[in-house]
Design a protein around this motif. Sequence first.
Motif, PDB file in Angstrom:
ATOM      1  N   MET A   1       0.736  -1.341  -0.577  1.00  0.00           N
ATOM      2  CA  MET A   1      -0.350   0.308  -0.177  1.00  0.00           C
ATOM      3  C   MET A   1       0.641   1.111   0.136  1.00  0.00           C
ATOM      4  SD  MET A   1      -3.205   1.351   2.630  1.00  0.00           S
ATOM      5  CE  MET A   1      -4.544  -0.494   2.397  1.00  0.00           C
ATOM      6  N   ALA A   2       0.243   2.403  -0.615  1.00  0.00           N
ATOM      7  CA  ALA A   2       1.424   3.687  -1.416  1.00  0.00           C
ATOM      8  C   ALA A   2       1.447   4.161   0.203  1.00  0.00           C
ATOM      9  CB  ALA A   2       0.865   4.491  -2.046  1.00  0.00           C
ATOM     10  N   HIS A   3       2.056   4.779   0.831  1.00  0.00           N
ATOM     11  CA  HIS A   3       2.781   5.649   2.029  1.00  0.00           C
ATOM     12  C   HIS A   3       1.990   6.953   2.227  1.00  0.00           C
ATOM     13  CE1 HIS A   3       4.968   2.020   3.671  1.00  0.00           C
ATOM     14  NE2 HIS A   3       5.811   2.385   2.634  1.00  0.00           N
ATOM     15  N   ASP A   4       2.146   7.566   0.326  1.00  0.00           N
ATOM     16  CA  ASP A   4       1.667   9.372   0.487  1.00  0.00           C
ATOM     17  C   ASP A   4       1.148   8.871  -1.149  1.00  0.00           C
ATOM     18  OD1 ASP A   4       3.545   9.633  -1.248  1.00  0.00           O
ATOM     19  OD2 ASP A   4       4.529  10.113   0.966  1.00  0.00           O
ATOM     20  N   TRP A   5       0.292  10.490  -1.788  1.00  0.00           N
ATOM     21  CA  TRP A   5       0.054  10.601  -2.684  1.00  0.00           C
ATOM     22  C   TRP A   5       0.542  10.485  -3.897  1.00  0.00           C
ATOM     23  CZ3 TRP A   5      -4.309  10.281  -5.134  1.00  0.00           C
ATOM     24  CH2 TRP A   5      -4.331  10.911  -6.292  1.00  0.00           C
ATOM     25  N   THR A   6       2.456  10.789  -3.305  1.00  0.00           N
ATOM     26  CA  THR A   6       3.402  10.600  -4.724  1.00  0.00           C
ATOM     27  C   THR A   6       3.799   9.817  -4.829  1.00  0.00           C
ATOM     28  OG1 THR A   6       4.208  12.866  -3.778  1.00  0.00           O
ATOM     29  CG2 THR A   6       6.284  11.141  -4.796  1.00  0.00           C
ATOM     30  N   SER A   7       3.741   8.184  -3.959  1.00  0.00           N
ATOM     31  CA  SER A   7       4.721   7.345  -4.550  1.00  0.00           C
ATOM     32  C   SER A   7       3.179   5.924  -4.496  1.00  0.00           C
ATOM     33  CB  SER A   7       4.642   6.420  -3.154  1.00  0.00           C
ATOM     34  OG  SER A   7       3.246   6.766  -1.702  1.00  0.00           O
ATOM     35  N   LEU A   8       2.345   6.755  -4.868  1.00  0.00           N
ATOM     36  CA  LEU A   8       0.778   5.920  -5.167  1.00  0.00           C
ATOM     37  C   LEU A   8       0.896   6.716  -6.740  1.00  0.00           C
ATOM     38  CD1 LEU A   8      -2.622   6.316  -4.030  1.00  0.00           C
ATOM     39  CD2 LEU A   8      -1.844   5.870  -6.294  1.00  0.00           C
ATOM     40  N   ILE A   9       1.491   7.372  -6.569  1.00  0.00           N
ATOM     41  CA  ILE A   9       1.131   8.085  -7.967  1.00  0.00           C
ATOM     42  C   ILE A   9       2.421   7.719  -9.014  1.00  0.00           C
ATOM     43  CG2 ILE A   9       1.727   9.620  -9.674  1.00  0.00           C
ATOM     44  CD1 ILE A   9      -1.200  10.095  -8.170  1.00  0.00           C
ATOM     45  N   HIS A  10       4.287   6.839  -8.274  1.00  0.00           N
ATOM     46  CA  HIS A  10       5.080   6.496  -9.018  1.00  0.00           C
ATOM     47  C   HIS A  10       5.032   5.117  -8.869  1.00  0.00           C
ATOM     48  CE1 HIS A  10       9.753   5.850  -9.537  1.00  0.00           C
ATOM     49  NE2 HIS A  10       8.652   4.761  -7.994  1.00  0.00           N
ATOM     50  N   ASP A  11       4.048   4.785  -7.751  1.00  0.00           N
ATOM     51  CA  ASP A  11       4.213   3.212  -7.698  1.00  0.00           C
ATOM     52  C   ASP A  11       3.401   3.188  -9.668  1.00  0.00           C
ATOM     53  OD1 ASP A  11       5.274   2.792  -5.787  1.00  0.00           O
ATOM     54  OD2 ASP A  11       4.288   2.368  -4.662  1.00  0.00           O
ATOM     55  N   ALA A  12       2.273   3.566  -9.252  1.00  0.00           N
ATOM     56  CA  ALA A  12       1.167   2.950 -10.524  1.00  0.00           C
ATOM     57  C   ALA A  12       1.444   3.787 -12.316  1.00  0.00           C
ATOM     58  CB  ALA A  12      -0.609   4.010 -10.902  1.00  0.00           C
ATOM     59  N   VAL A  13       2.792   4.433 -11.831  1.00  0.00           N
ATOM     60  CA  VAL A  13       3.199   5.037 -13.275  1.00  0.00           C
ATOM     61  C   VAL A  13       4.480   4.106 -13.631  1.00  0.00           C
ATOM     62  CG1 VAL A  13       4.725   6.796 -14.614  1.00  0.00           C
ATOM     63  CG2 VAL A  13       2.070   7.266 -13.121  1.00  0.00           C
ATOM     64  N   VAL A  14       5.463   4.130 -12.566  1.00  0.00           N
ATOM     65  CA  VAL A  14       6.456   3.208 -12.758  1.00  0.00           C
ATOM     66  C   VAL A  14       6.743   1.729 -12.482  1.00  0.00           C
ATOM     67  CG1 VAL A  14       9.294   3.655 -12.302  1.00  0.00           C
ATOM     68  CG2 VAL A  14       8.230   5.848 -12.559  1.00  0.00           C
ATOM     69  N   GLY A  15       5.711   1.902 -11.657  1.00  0.00           N
ATOM     70  CA  GLY A  15       5.907   0.231 -10.751  1.00  0.00           C
ATOM     71  C   GLY A  15       6.564   0.481  -9.235  1.00  0.00           C
ATOM     72  N   ALA A  16       5.774  -1.122  -9.419  1.00  0.00           N
ATOM     73  CA  ALA A  16       6.794  -0.520  -7.943  1.00  0.00           C
ATOM     74  C   ALA A  16       8.129  -0.980  -7.897  1.00  0.00           C
ATOM     75  CB  ALA A  16       5.708  -1.528  -6.632  1.00  0.00           C
ATOM     76  N   VAL A  17       8.954  -0.437  -6.056  1.00  0.00           N
ATOM     77  CA  VAL A  17      10.643  -1.783  -6.448  1.00  0.00           C
ATOM     78  C   VAL A  17       9.704  -3.057  -6.883  1.00  0.00           C
ATOM     79  CG1 VAL A  17      12.544  -1.697  -5.092  1.00  0.00           C
ATOM     80  CG2 VAL A  17      10.788  -0.010  -5.071  1.00  0.00           C
ATOM     81  N   ASP A  18      11.254  -3.248  -7.646  1.00  0.00           N
ATOM     82  CA  ASP A  18      10.850  -4.677  -7.627  1.00  0.00           C
ATOM     83  C   ASP A  18      11.862  -5.926  -6.951  1.00  0.00           C
ATOM     84  OD1 ASP A  18       9.972  -4.391 -11.107  1.00  0.00           O
ATOM     85  OD2 ASP A  18      12.111  -4.245 -11.814  1.00  0.00           O
ATOM     86  N   ASP A  19      11.287  -6.810  -6.986  1.00  0.00           N
ATOM     87  CA  ASP A  19      11.665  -8.050  -6.283  1.00  0.00           C
ATOM     88  C   ASP A  19      12.787  -8.440  -6.553  1.00  0.00           C
ATOM     89  OD1 ASP A  19      11.532  -9.855  -8.218  1.00  0.00           O
ATOM     90  OD2 ASP A  19      10.074 -10.773  -7.322  1.00  0.00           O
ATOM     91  N   PRO A  20      13.913  -9.053  -6.085  1.00  0.00           N
ATOM     92  CA  PRO A  20      15.310  -9.100  -6.516  1.00  0.00           C
ATOM     93  C   PRO A  20      15.908 -10.482  -7.140  1.00  0.00           C
ATOM     94  CG  PRO A  20      15.092  -9.722  -3.521  1.00  0.00           C
ATOM     95  CD  PRO A  20      13.885  -9.281  -4.191  1.00  0.00           C
ATOM     96  N   TYR A  21      14.807 -11.206  -7.544  1.00  0.00           N
ATOM     97  CA  TYR A  21      14.216 -12.216  -8.472  1.00  0.00           C
ATOM     98  C   TYR A  21      14.318 -11.489  -9.830  1.00  0.00           C
ATOM     99  CZ  TYR A  21      14.206 -15.613  -4.952  1.00  0.00           C
ATOM    100  OH  TYR A  21      14.215 -16.559  -3.927  1.00  0.00           O
ATOM    101  N   VAL A  22      13.592 -10.091 -10.269  1.00  0.00           N
ATOM    102  CA  VAL A  22      13.045  -9.741 -11.386  1.00  0.00           C
ATOM    103  C   VAL A  22      14.570  -8.381 -10.956  1.00  0.00           C
ATOM    104  CG1 VAL A  22      11.732  -7.631 -12.317  1.00  0.00           C
ATOM    105  CG2 VAL A  22      11.075  -9.924 -11.448  1.00  0.00           C
ATOM    106  N   ARG A  23      14.488  -7.990 -10.446  1.00  0.00           N
ATOM    107  CA  ARG A  23      15.918  -6.920 -10.367  1.00  0.00           C
ATOM    108  C   ARG A  23      17.350  -7.795 -11.117  1.00  0.00           C
ATOM    109  NH1 ARG A  23      14.675  -5.372  -5.061  1.00  0.00           N
ATOM    110  NH2 ARG A  23      16.312  -6.350  -3.961  1.00  0.00           N
TER     111      ARG A  23
END
Length: 203
Positions: A1-23
């Motif tokens: 869940m997003a911590h604030d509005w900025t992180s919500l928008i960032h996760d929606a556009v850029v994507g949430a931080v990848d897990d280590p396997y996908v990185r």
Amino acid sequence: MAHDWTSLIHDAVVGAVDDPYVRLLKERLRAGSEVVRIQLADSERGPEYVLILSLHRQLSEMRIPHSDAFTNWSLDAGARLADEEQEMRRFELLLHQRFAPLRDELDASTFDALLVQYVRTLGPSRASSLVQKLRTPQYAAQEGRAKQRAMQRIEDVLVELARALGRSLRYDEAATSRILDGALAQWMSRHLTTETQEESFPG
């Protein structure tokens, strides 16, 4: 869940931080590797994707557990699995993830009865053959706004996954229909509640 509005928008556009396997996968792709084949397999820790990568004509294998991060990467990259049966298994997993919150909210028996009604109305071939002998429990036959909202949410899930198949993975309409229908039939055969089955198969 997003911590604030900025992180919500960032996760929606850029994507949430990848897990280590996908990185690690992305690092290997940036270094020149190419994905040759992807298969879905079962392991002790759950479903995982087996990727065959090629670099300078040398093949290597990489195993990545099923995750939202891998799903997002594969859809963004248009990365199909090896065949339609594999895709059915993948999309059964995605159906399960998306149905789980609604089943918890409604209770599993009510959700399953509504899904049976919905599938019978729409008529997808494989899923319909699974439910054609089912008798819908009486409590699910009641009309009302709550039922219509639940039905709409079921449809929203199916539309979302159909778009992923048709737009992101670029399957044609016939293949999209076969894969999603097969995934839905597999999910129902594994997850229909005992109560629904007992109501559906009296005696």
